[in-house]
Design an enzyme around this catalytic site. Structure first.
Site, mmCIF file in Angstrom:
data_model
loop_
_atom_site.group_PDB
_atom_site.id
_atom_site.type_symbol
_atom_site.label_atom_id
_atom_site.label_comp_id
_atom_site.label_asym_id
_atom_site.label_seq_id
_atom_site.Cartn_x
_atom_site.Cartn_y
_atom_site.Cartn_z
ATOM 1 N N HIS A 1 16.815 49.673 26.308
ATOM 2 C CA HIS A 1 16.368 48.352 26.774
ATOM 3 C C HIS A 1 15.366 48.514 27.903
ATOM 4 C CE1 HIS A 1 19.944 49.653 28.979
ATOM 5 N NE2 HIS A 1 19.504 48.973 30.012
ATOM 6 N N HIS B 1 14.653 52.402 28.914
ATOM 7 C CA HIS B 1 15.635 53.422 29.271
ATOM 8 C C HIS B 1 16.944 53.130 28.552
ATOM 9 C CE1 HIS B 1 16.755 50.075 31.959
ATOM 10 N NE2 HIS B 1 17.965 50.623 32.044
ATOM 11 N N GLU C 1 39.879 35.344 35.742
ATOM 12 C CA GLU C 1 40.110 34.866 37.106
ATOM 13 C C GLU C 1 41.341 33.964 37.171
ATOM 14 O OE1 GLU C 1 38.808 35.606 39.940
ATOM 15 O OE2 GLU C 1 39.673 33.948 41.086
ATOM 16 N N HIS D 1 45.217 42.254 41.115
ATOM 17 C CA HIS D 1 44.991 42.136 39.666
ATOM 18 C C HIS D 1 44.977 43.496 38.993
ATOM 19 C CE1 HIS D 1 41.041 42.329 41.563
ATOM 20 N NE2 HIS D 1 41.202 41.116 42.005
ATOM 21 N N HIS E 1 21.467 54.183 29.064
ATOM 22 C CA HIS E 1 22.501 54.874 29.840
ATOM 23 C C HIS E 1 23.325 55.707 28.876
ATOM 24 C CE1 HIS E 1 21.218 52.465 33.198
ATOM 25 N NE2 HIS E 1 21.204 51.438 32.371
ATOM 26 N N GLU F 1 26.051 48.460 30.161
ATOM 27 C CA GLU F 1 25.426 47.888 31.355
ATOM 28 C C GLU F 1 25.727 46.400 31.431
ATOM 29 O OE1 GLU F 1 21.259 48.752 32.153
ATOM 30 O OE2 GLU F 1 20.929 46.657 32.730
ATOM 31 N N HIS G 1 45.868 38.017 46.822
ATOM 32 C CA HIS G 1 46.164 38.259 45.406
ATOM 33 C C HIS G 1 45.897 39.707 45.034
ATOM 34 C CE1 HIS G 1 41.808 37.851 45.327
ATOM 35 N NE2 HIS G 1 41.785 38.322 44.096
ATOM 36 N N GLU H 1 37.924 45.556 41.231
ATOM 37 C CA GLU H 1 36.943 44.502 41.550
ATOM 38 C C GLU H 1 35.804 45.053 42.385
ATOM 39 O OE1 GLU H 1 38.627 40.888 43.283
ATOM 40 O OE2 GLU H 1 37.186 41.005 44.919
ATOM 41 N N ARG I 1 39.899 32.584 49.237
ATOM 42 C CA ARG I 1 40.414 32.995 47.936
ATOM 43 C C ARG I 1 41.759 33.597 48.265
ATOM 44 N NH1 ARG I 1 42.971 34.326 44.109
ATOM 45 N NH2 ARG I 1 42.210 35.092 42.108
ATOM 46 N N HIS J 1 44.519 41.755 48.361
ATOM 47 C CA HIS J 1 43.434 41.439 49.298
ATOM 48 C C HIS J 1 43.268 39.924 49.428
ATOM 49 C CE1 HIS J 1 41.811 41.950 45.215
ATOM 50 N NE2 HIS J 1 40.935 41.016 45.499
#
Ligand SMILES: *[C@@H]1O[C@H](CO)[C@@H](O)[C@H](O)[C@H]1NC(C)=O
Ligand SMILES: *[C@@H]1O[C@H](CO)[C@@H](O)[C@H](O)[C@H]1NC(C)=O
Ligand SMILES: *[C@@H]1O[C@H](CO)[C@@H](O)[C@H](O)[C@H]1NC(C)=O
Ligand SMILES: *[C@@H]1O[C@H](CO)[C@@H](O)[C@H](O)[C@H]1NC(C)=O
Length: 486
Positions: A410, A364, A250, A185, A366, A371, A183, A189, A180, A228
């Site tokens: 959920h 549960h 991407e 961004h 968050h 999520e 690059h 990531e 890859r 990276h």
């Protein structure tokens, strides 16, 4: 019929009857298309409705007779029980839950979708109102292929899953030794290795360097803007990337090839104090994913350092999660990775969860983050409960993405016969949730009883610590889980 070409006649065998009706007597057909064409593209005005002279034929019954389909276990149970209905093996599955005489589905349809999504096709009676779509299969994403068979990548962002505003995902494959491209961004990531092994490399703002080899189950993180590269080792690899921006694409990353191609050649030469000749062989267009020369087996040969040295271990861009012992509980196990142990990945908190057949990641929610979920193995369902009174149930299998906005409640129930493995990613400093079991277990018994009309015996079973996973029963039609079977 004389106007039909041979092609149109053969279509009659496949197309529904209304597609090629007998031509009305009054219509004047003047073929004017290419040789072999017939009929006219539009019908006559005499077909306009509200006209008693047009006789509508009596259609045969649209009810599918019981001998032409099978019901799966649980399909005739009470709708509010909402038992999981496994349509994977039954003949001609029908959208029946509860009443066996409820309407069948004469089509058009593609059964494969219905079999994979029985909770959308036959929702539990408890589903209500409108909740945003929570599912995107990477299998429905456009797969962009790299140069010369070097790999591919497909993505999920707000274009595919509009509710997923905070995070986006990419599933990438690199052939042996493929890269890859170097690059950077706008988004940060976070990555989970899914298969094979890879070498990752980066340089930060201080001129500190980083290189490491990753294997299936390991995690890496590159902060926004840090350049990276990623290179597959000799057996190739596949990995998952999660970005802290639902609009990440991407296809819109900053690439070293384009950086040099999109600046005046004299500027590039001046920048490196060289001649424009140096860059005569710059690749034409972006490299993105492309074949590479084999990386040296000894990683030290690629451990380049300058005066600033390497990135200190405390700030490492990688974490060998594959070597972390899981936390085991009845019904499954969990590995948590968040900034408590992986400090550079600020804001990224994740849990890699295994749920045994019949068991369930408990109800549960968050408190601070949406999520983003990825399914590595097995099958599951999840109901999103959204205030005040909406809920919708979705089914997932390996390669799917799920998304639950904060603070919707959920659960994740294993609906298959093999262990369910999934990843939950939060944008939070700590992995945390509110367990419905623990919440009620730590609420005074009187309050729980006054709200839910339950008895003391039940209240006394509520746990005071978070169970994470509840064991269940492999028979998904079970209604009494007092004694659970692992
Ligand atoms: C990687 O892929 C191979 C080939 O499909 C498979 O046999 C293997 O189990 C996978 N490894 C992991 C860790 O999933
Ligand atoms: C690279 O070299 C530095 C010392 O210069 C060392 O601290 C670091 O662990 C090395 N990295 C790897 C992956 O071996
Ligand atoms: C599963 O449980 C249901 C409800 O208790 C029962 O009717 C059914 O026979 C069970 N199925 C199997 C295969 O044990
Ligand atoms: C549920 O199962 C337990 C244990 O087998 C049993 O004691 C209890 O009576 C059952 N409850 C109901 C409502 O059937």
């Amino acid at each position: 019929m004389r106007f039909y070409s041979a092609y149109a006649s053969s279509c009659l065998l496949l197309a529904p009857a209304w597609a090629f009706p007998a031509l009305p007597q009054a219509s004047v057909i003047t073929p004017s298309g290419p040789p072999g064409s017939s009929g006219s593209l539009r019908g006559p005005q005499s077909l306009l409705g509200n006209n008693p002279s047009i006789a509508v034929p009596t259609e045969p019954s649209t009810v599918i007779p019981p001998e032409d389909f099978e019901l799966a276990p649980g399909q005739t149970e009470d709708t509010d029980l909402g038992v999981y209905i496994d349509l994977s093996k039954v003949k001609n599955p029908q959208p029946i839950r509860g009443d066996p005489t409820s309407p069948t589905d004469p089509g058009p349809r593609t059964q494969a979708y219905d079999r994979l999504n029985s909770d959308l096709y036959i929702p539990p009676g408890t589903d209500a109102g409108d909740a945003p779509n929570a599912k995107w299969p990477f299998g429905l994403s456009h797969n962009r292929h790299g140069l010369a068979g070097s790999g591919w990548a497909r993505q999920q962002n707000v274009d595919q899953l509009p509710v997923a505003k905070a995070m986006a995902g990419v599933n990438m494959r690199l052939s042996p030794n493929a890269y890859r491209e170097l690059h950077w961004h706008k988004a940060s990531e976070w990555a989970l290795m899914l298969n094979g092994s890879v070498r990752i490399q980066a340089v930060n703002e201080q001129g500190q360097t980083f290189v490491d080899d990753m294997t299936a189950g390991d995690v890496w993180f590159f902060p926004r803007g840090v350049p990276h590269s990623i290179q597959a080792l000799e057996n190739g690899c596949e990995f998952l990337l999660v970005f802290d921006d639902g609009e990440f694409s991407e296809d819109e990353t900053f690439l070293v090839s384009e950086l040099l191609e999109r600046n005046p050649e004299t500027v590039v030469a001046k920048n490196f104090r060289t001649s424009t000749q140096t860059f005569n062989k710059l690749p034409d267009g972006q490299l993105w994913i492309f074949p590479g020369t084999p990386p040296p087996k000894n990683i030290q040969e690629q451990n380049v350092t300058g005066p600033a040295g390497t990135i200190p271990q405390q700030e490492s861009y990688s974490y060998h999660l594959s070597q972390q012992e899981p936390y085991r509980v009845p019904g499954g196990s969990i590995k948590i990775i968040d900034p408590a142990t992986f400090p550079i990945a600020k804001q990224f908190s994740a849990a890699l969860v295994t749920v045994e057949p019949g068991a369930m990641r408990e109800m549960h929610w968050h408190t601070t983050s949406d999520e983003w979920t990825y399914f590595l193995q097995g099958s599951a369902r999840l109901t999103v409960y959204q205030a005040p009174a909406a809920s919708r149930t979705f089914d997932f299998s390996a390669g799917d993405v799920g998304y639950v906005p904060v603070p919707n409640a959920h659960y994740l129930e294993n609906t298959g016969s093999e262990p369910l493995v999934f990843l939950e990613v939060l944008l939070a400093d700590t992995y945390s949730d509110i367990s419905v079991n623990q919440w009620l277990g730590l609420t005074p018994a009187q309050i729980v009883k006054d709200h839910l009309n339950v008895d003391d015996a039940f209240v006394s079973t509520l746990p005071k610590t978070e169970p994470f996973i509840m064991p269940g029963n492999r028979n998904l039609s079970t209604t009494n889980f007092t004694e659970t079977v692992e």
